[in-house]
Motif scaffolding. Sequence first.
Motif, PDB file in Angstrom:
ATOM      1  N   ARG A  80       0.829  -1.211   0.000  1.00  0.00           N
ATOM      2  CA  ARG A  80       0.000   0.000   0.000  1.00  0.00           C
ATOM      3  C   ARG A  80       0.859   1.255   0.000  1.00  0.00           C
ATOM      4  N   VAL A  81       0.284   2.319  -0.578  1.00  0.00           N
ATOM      5  CA  VAL A  81       0.863   3.659  -0.543  1.00  0.00           C
ATOM      6  C   VAL A  81      -0.264   4.650  -0.303  1.00  0.00           C
ATOM      7  N   LEU A  82      -0.087   5.538   0.678  1.00  0.00           N
ATOM      8  CA  LEU A  82      -1.076   6.562   1.005  1.00  0.00           C
ATOM      9  C   LEU A  82      -0.394   7.927   1.019  1.00  0.00           C
ATOM     10  N   THR A  83      -1.056   8.907   0.431  1.00  0.00           N
ATOM     11  CA  THR A  83      -0.575  10.287   0.485  1.00  0.00           C
ATOM     12  C   THR A  83      -1.693  11.159   1.029  1.00  0.00           C
ATOM     13  N   LEU A  84      -1.357  12.007   1.991  1.00  0.00           N
ATOM     14  CA  LEU A  84      -2.335  12.873   2.645  1.00  0.00           C
ATOM     15  C   LEU A  84      -1.859  14.319   2.554  1.00  0.00           C
ATOM     16  N   MET A  85      -2.772  15.223   2.202  1.00  0.00           N
ATOM     17  CA  MET A  85      -2.466  16.654   2.149  1.00  0.00           C
ATOM     18  C   MET A  85      -3.497  17.414   2.972  1.00  0.00           C
ATOM     19  N   THR A  86      -3.049  18.495   3.603  1.00  0.00           N
ATOM     20  CA  THR A  86      -3.914  19.214   4.538  1.00  0.00           C
ATOM     21  C   THR A  86      -4.008  20.697   4.208  1.00  0.00           C
ATOM     22  N   ALA A  87      -5.110  21.295   4.637  1.00  0.00           N
ATOM     23  CA  ALA A  87      -5.295  22.747   4.574  1.00  0.00           C
ATOM     24  C   ALA A  87      -6.141  23.154   5.766  1.00  0.00           C
ATOM     25  N   GLY A  88      -5.879  24.342   6.283  1.00  0.00           N
ATOM     26  CA  GLY A  88      -6.647  24.814   7.428  1.00  0.00           C
ATOM     27  C   GLY A  88      -5.766  25.094   8.627  1.00  0.00           C
ATOM     28  N   ASN A  89      -6.354  25.032   9.805  1.00  0.00           N
ATOM     29  CA  ASN A  89      -5.633  25.352  11.031  1.00  0.00           C
ATOM     30  C   ASN A  89      -4.455  24.406  11.233  1.00  0.00           C
ATOM     31  N   ILE A 114      -8.919  17.856   4.322  1.00  0.00           N
ATOM     32  CA  ILE A 114      -7.850  16.912   3.988  1.00  0.00           C
ATOM     33  C   ILE A 114      -8.136  16.217   2.663  1.00  0.00           C
ATOM     34  N   ILE A 115      -7.082  16.000   1.889  1.00  0.00           N
ATOM     35  CA  ILE A 115      -7.147  15.152   0.705  1.00  0.00           C
ATOM     36  C   ILE A 115      -6.349  13.880   1.003  1.00  0.00           C
ATOM     37  N   LEU A 116      -6.949  12.731   0.735  1.00  0.00           N
ATOM     38  CA  LEU A 116      -6.280  11.448   0.930  1.00  0.00           C
ATOM     39  C   LEU A 116      -6.386  10.636  -0.348  1.00  0.00           C
ATOM     40  N   GLY A 117      -5.254  10.123  -0.812  1.00  0.00           N
ATOM     41  CA  GLY A 117      -5.275   9.292  -2.002  1.00  0.00           C
ATOM     42  C   GLY A 117      -4.238   8.190  -1.917  1.00  0.00           C
ATOM     43  N   GLY A 118      -4.412   7.175  -2.745  1.00  0.00           N
ATOM     44  CA  GLY A 118      -3.439   6.098  -2.766  1.00  0.00           C
ATOM     45  C   GLY A 118      -4.041   4.805  -3.276  1.00  0.00           C
ATOM     46  N   GLN A 119      -3.401   3.715  -2.916  1.00  0.00           N
ATOM     47  CA  GLN A 119      -3.846   2.402  -3.375  1.00  0.00           C
ATOM     48  C   GLN A 119      -3.415   1.333  -2.388  1.00  0.00           C
ATOM     49  N   ILE A 120      -4.315   0.363  -2.180  1.00  0.00           N
ATOM     50  CA  ILE A 120      -4.021  -0.823  -1.381  1.00  0.00           C
ATOM     51  C   ILE A 120      -4.098  -2.032  -2.300  1.00  0.00           C
ATOM     52  N   LYS A 121      -3.161  -2.944  -2.175  1.00  0.00           N
ATOM     53  CA  LYS A 121      -3.063  -4.101  -3.060  1.00  0.00           C
ATOM     54  C   LYS A 121      -4.415  -4.813  -3.181  1.00  0.00           C
ATOM     55  N   GLY A 122      -4.802  -5.075  -4.400  1.00  0.00           N
ATOM     56  CA  GLY A 122      -6.074  -5.730  -4.648  1.00  0.00           C
ATOM     57  C   GLY A 122      -7.201  -4.767  -4.946  1.00  0.00           C
ATOM     58  N   GLY A 123      -6.968  -3.463  -4.723  1.00  0.00           N
ATOM     59  CA  GLY A 123      -7.988  -2.464  -4.972  1.00  0.00           C
ATOM     60  C   GLY A 123      -7.495  -1.398  -5.936  1.00  0.00           C
ATOM     61  N   PRO A 124      -8.381  -0.520  -6.382  1.00  0.00           N
ATOM     62  CA  PRO A 124      -7.995   0.527  -7.326  1.00  0.00           C
ATOM     63  C   PRO A 124      -7.376   1.727  -6.617  1.00  0.00           C
ATOM     64  N   THR A 125      -6.778   2.614  -7.384  1.00  0.00           N
ATOM     65  CA  THR A 125      -6.374   3.898  -6.813  1.00  0.00           C
ATOM     66  C   THR A 125      -7.644   4.691  -6.512  1.00  0.00           C
ATOM     67  N   PHE A 144      -9.870  10.935  -2.085  1.00  0.00           N
ATOM     68  CA  PHE A 144     -10.974  11.414  -1.265  1.00  0.00           C
ATOM     69  C   PHE A 144     -10.727  12.839  -0.791  1.00  0.00           C
ATOM     70  N   LEU A 145     -11.812  13.594  -0.671  1.00  0.00           N
ATOM     71  CA  LEU A 145     -11.802  14.912  -0.050  1.00  0.00           C
ATOM     72  C   LEU A 145     -12.559  14.795   1.262  1.00  0.00           C
ATOM     73  N   ILE A 146     -11.879  15.111   2.373  1.00  0.00           N
ATOM     74  CA  ILE A 146     -12.432  14.892   3.711  1.00  0.00           C
ATOM     75  C   ILE A 146     -12.699  16.232   4.381  1.00  0.00           C
ATOM     76  N   TYR A 147     -13.922  16.415   4.850  1.00  0.00           N
ATOM     77  CA  TYR A 147     -14.366  17.682   5.437  1.00  0.00           C
ATOM     78  C   TYR A 147     -14.221  17.680   6.954  1.00  0.00           C
TER      79      TYR A 147
END
Length: 244
Positions: free
Chosen positions: A37-46, A109-120, A123-126
């Motif tokens: 798996r690979v996950l990338t997370l980006m943030t904005a805000g406080n 927050i923006i979260l994206g990536g892929q886990i083996k067996g699934g697609p890339t 997500f946009l998280i509020y």
Amino acid sequence: MVLDRGLVFMSDTRTNAGLDNISTFRKMTHWEVEGERVLTLMTAGNLATTQAVVSLLDERTKAPDDREPSLLKAPSMFQCARIVADTLKDVIAKHNQSGMQASAFNATIILGGQIKGGPTRLFLIYPEGNFIEAGADTPFFQVGEMKYGRPILVRAYEPGMSFEEAMRLLLVSFDSTLKANLTVGLPFDYHLYAIDSLKIGPHGRIEKEDAYFETVSQGWGDALKSALHSLPLFSLEGSDGLAG
């Protein structure tokens, strides 16, 4: 940004609490289990909120037991998005319980990536703890200051573009934003994830003195002026107050 060949991430590094208090903080975080798996997370805000969320998520990945949900053990990207959303909501709620105004500690927050067996997946998280997923109709997400750079993405995005073309597009979008808003600034962090690679792809930082970025910035400005001058002039013939 979702491409046919993978995911493209880019974030600026500027945070501020007024014009006289500008700092640089990394807003992009990676988690990787190579081949799984690979996950990338980006943030904005406080900043206090986003740093607390990232720290909690990171601590849980290192915990020896399963008492807390971990991004490295979740079975799907959807479950990872739920973990991030719940963590963000809990951090903001604790600020509220301490008597501080919750809205002042909001973050997205923006979260994206892929886990083996699934697609890339992307997500946009509020701050309320809910989230949406990118798809064919909404192939890219922005958080933070977006109104200046978004029109460029809307006009020029194509799902079949290469990573190199996507980098150029994002740098033009960011350049337009930073020239219009002091809350966005260099350096820019980026990550290019290729579908099914299951490892962190090309990544790095675009610094203020980066020669390629300077070329893109100058070239985009010159191209806009040239395009404007090539358009026909507005005709004043017959307008009110002027001789017909």
